[in-house]
Every structure is written in C-alpha cells, then in structure tokens.
Write a protein that holds these residues in place. Structure first.
Motif, PDB file in Angstrom:
ATOM      1  N   PHE A  90       0.776  -1.122   0.088  1.00 17.30           N
ATOM      2  CA  PHE A  90      -0.062   0.040   0.059  1.00 17.30           C
ATOM      3  C   PHE A  90       0.898   1.155   0.029  1.00 17.30           C
ATOM      4  O   PHE A  90       2.023   1.095  -0.055  1.00 17.30           O
ATOM      5  CB  PHE A  90      -0.828  -0.021   1.170  1.00 17.30           C
ATOM      6  N   ASP A  91       0.014   2.450   0.274  1.00 15.29           N
ATOM      7  CA  ASP A  91       0.846   3.595  -0.232  1.00 15.29           C
ATOM      8  C   ASP A  91       1.768   4.020   1.312  1.00 15.29           C
ATOM      9  O   ASP A  91       1.252   3.239   2.255  1.00 15.29           O
ATOM     10  CB  ASP A  91       0.078   4.925  -0.382  1.00 15.29           C
ATOM     11  N   PHE A  94      -0.387   4.357   4.872  1.00 20.59           N
ATOM     12  CA  PHE A  94      -0.639   3.135   5.301  1.00 20.59           C
ATOM     13  C   PHE A  94       0.341   2.206   5.620  1.00 20.59           C
ATOM     14  O   PHE A  94       0.149   1.351   6.492  1.00 20.59           O
ATOM     15  CB  PHE A  94      -1.530   2.276   4.353  1.00 20.59           C
ATOM     16  N   LEU A 142      -1.607   4.476  -5.472  1.00 19.58           N
ATOM     17  CA  LEU A 142      -2.606   4.356  -4.468  1.00 19.58           C
ATOM     18  C   LEU A 142      -2.983   5.371  -3.509  1.00 19.58           C
ATOM     19  O   LEU A 142      -3.984   5.641  -2.954  1.00 19.58           O
ATOM     20  CB  LEU A 142      -2.432   3.031  -3.698  1.00 19.58           C
ATOM     21  N   ARG A 146      -6.539   7.030  -2.883  1.00 18.38           N
ATOM     22  CA  ARG A 146      -7.186   6.801  -1.637  1.00 18.38           C
ATOM     23  C   ARG A 146      -7.480   8.376  -1.056  1.00 18.38           C
ATOM     24  O   ARG A 146      -8.748   8.503  -0.457  1.00 18.38           O
ATOM     25  CB  ARG A 146      -6.220   6.370  -0.488  1.00 18.38           C
ATOM     26  N   GLU A 147      -6.845   9.372  -1.513  1.00 18.41           N
ATOM     27  CA  GLU A 147      -7.175  10.503  -1.145  1.00 18.41           C
ATOM     28  C   GLU A 147      -8.177  11.014  -1.699  1.00 18.41           C
ATOM     29  O   GLU A 147      -9.310  11.868  -1.206  1.00 18.41           O
ATOM     30  CB  GLU A 147      -5.951  11.612  -1.307  1.00 18.41           C
ATOM     31  N   LEU A 150     -11.489   9.652  -0.151  1.00 19.20           N
ATOM     32  CA  LEU A 150     -11.975  10.062   1.083  1.00 19.20           C
ATOM     33  C   LEU A 150     -12.443  11.584   0.632  1.00 19.20           C
ATOM     34  O   LEU A 150     -13.475  11.949   1.543  1.00 19.20           O
ATOM     35  CB  LEU A 150     -10.568  10.513   1.858  1.00 19.20           C
ATOM     36  N   LEU A 181     -11.345   0.035  -4.210  1.00 18.82           N
ATOM     37  CA  LEU A 181      -9.985  -0.611  -4.820  1.00 18.82           C
ATOM     38  C   LEU A 181     -10.336  -2.314  -4.344  1.00 18.82           C
ATOM     39  O   LEU A 181     -10.928  -2.602  -3.331  1.00 18.82           O
ATOM     40  CB  LEU A 181      -8.888   0.022  -4.094  1.00 18.82           C
ATOM     41  N   TRP A 189      -3.437  -4.340  -7.841  1.00 22.54           N
ATOM     42  CA  TRP A 189      -4.336  -3.558  -7.233  1.00 22.54           C
ATOM     43  C   TRP A 189      -5.373  -3.085  -8.636  1.00 22.54           C
ATOM     44  O   TRP A 189      -4.529  -2.762  -9.617  1.00 22.54           O
ATOM     45  CB  TRP A 189      -4.033  -2.302  -6.787  1.00 22.54           C
TER      46      TRP A 189
END
Length: 316
Positions: A90-91, A94, A142, A146-147, A150, A181, A189
């Motif tokens: 993951f990024d 995380f 990622l 993710r950002e 959110l 994801l 991914w």
C-alpha cells in the motif's frame, strides 16, 4: 466456544457495530436466538450497559469500551501477516500505519505467545513479484486514489492498455469517479470507477496508470453500489478452442488462465475452451506454449498465431 468466550464475543460484536439484532448475533456466533436472550440477561446482570430497543436490536451504552484482551497465537499471526501485506503493497501512509500496528500488537503479547508467534512468522513468507518499478508506481497511485476517495474528488490519468481497442489506441486519458479498490493475485491492485469516457463502471489496473492527478470535480457513489457485493459484467463473448499436448495438462491447469472456461481430456490431447472479449487477449499466452498447443477456433486467432510465427522466423 464456552459461555465466557461467547459473552466476550457478544460485547466485542456490539462494540464493533452500532446495533445488532438477536438473529444477527445468533448467526455470527452459531447459537440459537434463545441463547442470545439468556446471554444478554447475563451481561446486564454483570453490569455491562446493554440497551435493548424493541424491534431494532441491541447496542452498548455510548462511551462503554471493553478493555484490551489477549490474542491467541493464531490471531496474532493473522494480524501481523495482514499488517505485513499492507506494509508491502500500500501507499506510504498506510505503510507507516501497518508498521506501527505491528509494533503495538507485538508489545501487548505475552512472552510465551510472542515467542511462538515469532517462530511461526519466521516459517511463513509473503512473496512479492520482483517488479520494483511497477510496485513503486502502484504505491504512488494508491496514495492519490485513497485521497480522492476520501475527499469525493474525480481522478484524471493516462491509461496504458495491454491490447489496443477497436480504434487502434492503446493509450487513453480517463477521468473517473473512484468507487473502490480491489486486489487480484494476477493483476495486483484494481480501481473500480465510473468512467466519464465510457459512461459506465470500469476496472483499471493501478500499475498501468500514469500522470495521475486529483481534479476539483466532485462525485457521489450511488446508493445502490456496494463494493463487497459488486460483480462486474461479463462481456466475454468470443469462444476460443485449443488442444494441448496431454503431457502438459497439469502445467496448463496450474497456469489457471483467467479466461479458461472448460476443459476435457481426449485421445488427441487436452481440449480447453476459453471465453474472451478479443482473441488477441490470449495470443501471447498461447504462443508461450510453443508446439504443445494448436488453436482450432476462431479462424482469426489461428491466422494471428501464424502471422506471429512468420515474424519470429524472419527474426531468427
């Protein structure tokens, strides 16, 4: 599971969920609804602030929190391996969270459990593909994805397809609403997103994205979309048939090709049927088996195989 373990499990389930019915708790714990009623009575008598709402279910009084409990060896190993997977795939945000979680879990384990957990961990290894550039690109993408999820913002990126589309283009610029994801063993991914260009939900391999940016355009996930229950449309409409040398049947089965639909051993070889969107999706996979496979249909794929063989002969 004895009664004490079951009572702890009930409190943990209620702590995890805002509201649960007796039927839901009974299904999770594998007991009867009557047993749940008795357990609720027992928890209330023990001072646990259970709130029962007629027709709705049970909940815990706001602010009540069960103190940390110890982990078994199996539970600790499961958590630590899961954290290791996140750390590797993951990024950066995380990844740091996973490292911190591993340290905290390790810190609260009793010495015997910690020693046994470390021993088991040393005997298990999560293998990663040796594709550092792809994995680095995945992790950077990622973080942006993710950002965007959110903040409810759309993404814009250049997408590189393995096979050209009908218009002959392999590279397109996409603007999408990121819904979720998913991780696939073969593809890594995958981003599930509503694509403005195609006006439908599409899947994009994160490793094939470049020049990714988060736009100022906002989006909302439809109320009827659920990532956990979502199943993609099967648009594979073209049948491909091939006969493999019987001696490599086990290798073909082990390859577990995504497009494989049916197989049967016959006197003349191992017959396999595939279902694809474009025959070219199987071209290089088929060529990889050399003289141990013959494509029988469609004719268009047989011709493409011949063309590739002729090109190879010219180069050699």
């Amino acid at each position: 599971m004895n009664k004490t373990e079951r009572l702890l499990a009930i409190v943990m389930e209620l702590q995890r969920s805002k509201l649960l019915t007796a039927d839901e708790l009974a299904e999770v714990l594998g007991v009867s609804v009557r047993t749940i009623y008795r357990d609720m009575q027992g928890l209330s008598e023990a001072g646990v602030p259970i709130i029962g709402e007629t027709g709705l279910g049970y909940s815990l009084l706001k602010g009540y929190f069960l103190p940390p409990i110890s982990f078994s060896v199996e539970e600790a190993v499961s958590l630590l391996l899961g954290a290791e997977f996140i750390e590797n795939r993951f990024d950066p945000t995380f990844r740091e969270g996973a490292r911190s979680s591993r340290r905290k879990i390790d810190a609260i384990l009793s010495l015997p459990i910690r020693d046994e957990t470390n021993r088991i961990q040393k005997s298990i290894r999560l293998l990663q593909k040796d594709e550092k550039d792809i994995m680095t690109k995945e992790k950077v993408n990622l973080g942006i994805i993710r950002e965007a999820m959110l903040e409810g913002k759309k993404l814009r990126f250049t997408y590189h397809k393995r096979i050209a589309e009908a218009d002959g283009n392999r590279v397109t610029v996409r603007t999408v609403s990121p819904f979720g994801l998913a991780h696939d063993e073969q593809n890594g991914w995958l981003l599930l997103a509503s694509c403005d260009l195609r006006e439908d939900i599409r899947h994009f391999r994160v490793s094939r994205m470049s020049d990714m940016t988060m736009t100022d355009d906002t989006f909302q996930i439809p109320d009827n979309f659920n990532l956990q229950s979502y199943r993609p449309k099967d648009t594979r409409s073209i049948r491909v048939c091939a006969i493999f040398n019987s001696e490599i049947k086990d290798k073909v089965e082990e390859a577990n090709n995504y497009y494989m639909e049916a197989s049967e051993s016959k006197e003349d070889g191992y017959h396999v049927t595939f279902r694809v969107r474009q025959p070219e999706e199987l071209l290089y996979w088929i060529l990889g088996w050399g003289a141990d496979v013959v494509v029988t249909e469609p004719e268009s794929l047989k011709n493409r195989v011949r063309e590739e063989i002729e090109k190879m002969k010219e180069r050699y």
